[in-house]
Design a protein around this motif. Structure first.
Motif, PDB file in Angstrom:
ATOM      1  N   ASP A   1       0.819  -1.212   0.000  1.00  0.00           N
ATOM      2  CA  ASP A   1       0.000   0.000   0.000  1.00  0.00           C
ATOM      3  C   ASP A   1       0.858   1.271   0.000  1.00  0.00           C
ATOM      4  OD1 ASP A   1      -2.501  -1.320   0.036  1.00  0.00           O
ATOM      5  OD2 ASP A   1      -2.263  -1.702   2.180  1.00  0.00           O
ATOM      6  N   GLY A   2       2.141   1.141  -0.306  1.00  0.00           N
ATOM      7  CA  GLY A   2       3.063   2.265  -0.265  1.00  0.00           C
ATOM      8  C   GLY A   2       2.736   3.349  -1.278  1.00  0.00           C
ATOM      9  N   LYS A   3       3.198   4.554  -0.983  1.00  0.00           N
ATOM     10  CA  LYS A   3       2.954   5.711  -1.851  1.00  0.00           C
ATOM     11  C   LYS A   3       4.234   6.503  -2.070  1.00  0.00           C
ATOM     12  CE  LYS A   3      -1.499   5.559  -2.479  1.00  0.00           C
ATOM     13  NZ  LYS A   3      -1.947   5.023  -3.733  1.00  0.00           N
ATOM     14  N   LEU A   4       4.310   7.111  -3.229  1.00  0.00           N
ATOM     15  CA  LEU A   4       5.334   8.105  -3.545  1.00  0.00           C
ATOM     16  C   LEU A   4       4.587   9.415  -3.758  1.00  0.00           C
ATOM     17  CD1 LEU A   4       6.331   5.340  -5.463  1.00  0.00           C
ATOM     18  CD2 LEU A   4       8.343   6.735  -5.068  1.00  0.00           C
ATOM     19  N   ILE A   5       5.073  10.477  -3.148  1.00  0.00           N
ATOM     20  CA  ILE A   5       4.378  11.754  -3.203  1.00  0.00           C
ATOM     21  C   ILE A   5       5.410  12.840  -3.511  1.00  0.00           C
ATOM     22  CG2 ILE A   5       2.841  13.348  -1.988  1.00  0.00           C
ATOM     23  CD1 ILE A   5       2.545  10.859   0.062  1.00  0.00           C
ATOM     24  N   SER A   6       5.253  13.475  -4.644  1.00  0.00           N
ATOM     25  CA  SER A   6       6.166  14.566  -4.972  1.00  0.00           C
ATOM     26  C   SER A   6       5.401  15.878  -4.971  1.00  0.00           C
ATOM     27  CB  SER A   6       6.807  14.338  -6.339  1.00  0.00           C
ATOM     28  OG  SER A   6       5.839  14.411  -7.363  1.00  0.00           O
ATOM     29  N   TYR A   7       6.099  16.937  -4.600  1.00  0.00           N
ATOM     30  CA  TYR A   7       5.537  18.273  -4.704  1.00  0.00           C
ATOM     31  C   TYR A   7       5.987  18.825  -6.035  1.00  0.00           C
ATOM     32  CZ  TYR A   7       2.863  20.172  -0.886  1.00  0.00           C
ATOM     33  OH  TYR A   7       1.842  20.488  -0.038  1.00  0.00           O
ATOM     34  N   GLU A   8       5.018  19.168  -6.890  1.00  0.00           N
ATOM     35  CA  GLU A   8       5.320  19.693  -8.215  1.00  0.00           C
ATOM     36  C   GLU A   8       4.417  20.869  -8.507  1.00  0.00           C
ATOM     37  OE1 GLU A   8       5.531  16.782 -11.238  1.00  0.00           O
ATOM     38  OE2 GLU A   8       6.666  15.390  -9.995  1.00  0.00           O
TER      39      GLU A   8
ATOM     40  N   GLY B   1       1.401  27.077 -11.824  1.00  0.00           N
ATOM     41  CA  GLY B   1       2.648  27.328 -11.117  1.00  0.00           C
ATOM     42  C   GLY B   1       2.559  27.162  -9.617  1.00  0.00           C
ATOM     43  N   ASN B   2       1.414  26.677  -9.125  1.00  0.00           N
ATOM     44  CA  ASN B   2       1.238  26.462  -7.689  1.00  0.00           C
ATOM     45  C   ASN B   2       1.748  25.079  -7.306  1.00  0.00           C
ATOM     46  OD1 ASN B   2      -0.163  28.966  -7.274  1.00  0.00           O
ATOM     47  ND2 ASN B   2      -1.943  28.005  -8.250  1.00  0.00           N
TER      48      ASN B   2
END
Length: 161
Positions: free
Chosen positions: A43-50, A55-56
Motif C-alpha cells: 500500500d506504499g505511496k510516492l508523493i512529490s511536490y510539483e 505554477g502552484n
C-alpha cells in the motif's frame, strides 16, 4: 523473492540507499523495477511536490506501479541524459518498529558528474518506514525540490540518528 533483495531491506540505511540506487542509470538502460517494487509496502505511496499548470505547488500521489509506468518509463525511453541520485544527509527518528527519516539527496546527469560533485538538483525526502516480517518496508516517500524559496536547512545536510 530474490535473496539479494532481502539483503537490501534489513536496515534503514540499506533500504534508503537502495531506493536511490535502484532508479539510477543511463538513458535507455533498463532498471530493476521488480526490485524497486519490493522496497515498498503493497500500500506504499510516492508523493512529490510539483507545480501545477498555474505554477502552484501541489502534492502528486503515486503508487510504486504508477511511478514506474510514468516516471520509470520516461527515464528509460525519453530522458536524454542519465539519472543518478545519492544521499547527502539524513535525520532519523525511530520508535520500536516505526521510523521517519528526512533524507536529502542530490541528482546527477551522469556517473562522471556524480564523481565530480556536479549535481543539478537537490531534494528533501520524508520517508516513513515500518519493520515487520523481518524486514523494513517503505510506507511512503514524500519529496520536494530545494529552491531559493525553500532552501535546505543545514540540519538536513548532516547525518544524525
Amino acid at each position: 523473492m530474490k535473496e539479494e533483495y532481502l539483503k537490501s531491506v534489513q536496515t534503514m540505511d540499506d533500504i534508503i540507499k537502495t531506493s536511490y540506487a535502484c532508479i539510477g542509470g543511463e538513458p535507455g538502460e533498463a532498471r530493476d523495477w521488480e526490485f524497486y517494487r519490493f522496497l515498498f509496502h503493497p500500500d506504499g505511496k510516492l508523493i512529490s511536490y510539483e507545480n501545477d499548470a498555474n505554477g502552484n505547488l501541489r502534492p502528486q500521489f503515486l503508487s510504486p506501479d504508477e511511478y514506474i509506468s510514468r516516471i520509470g518509463h520516461w527515464m528509460e525511453t525519453k530522458r536524454t541524459s542519465g539519472f543518478y541520485e545519492r544521499e547527502i544527509g539524513r535525520v532519523e527518528e525511530r520508535y520500536g518498529n516505526i521510523a521517519h527519516c528526512i533524507s536529502t539527496c542530490e541528482s546527477f546527469h551522469s556517473l562522471e558528474d556524480m564523481e565530480a560533485g556536479k549535481s543539478y538538483v537537490k531534494n528533501v525526502h520524508s520517508i516513513q518506514l515500518a519493520y515487520y516480517k523481518e524486514r523494513w518496508w517503505i510506507l511512503s516517500m514524500y519529496w520536494q525540490r530545494a529552491t531559493p524559496e525553500f532552501p535546505i536547512p543545514e540540519k538536513y545536510l548532516q547525518y544524525s540518528k
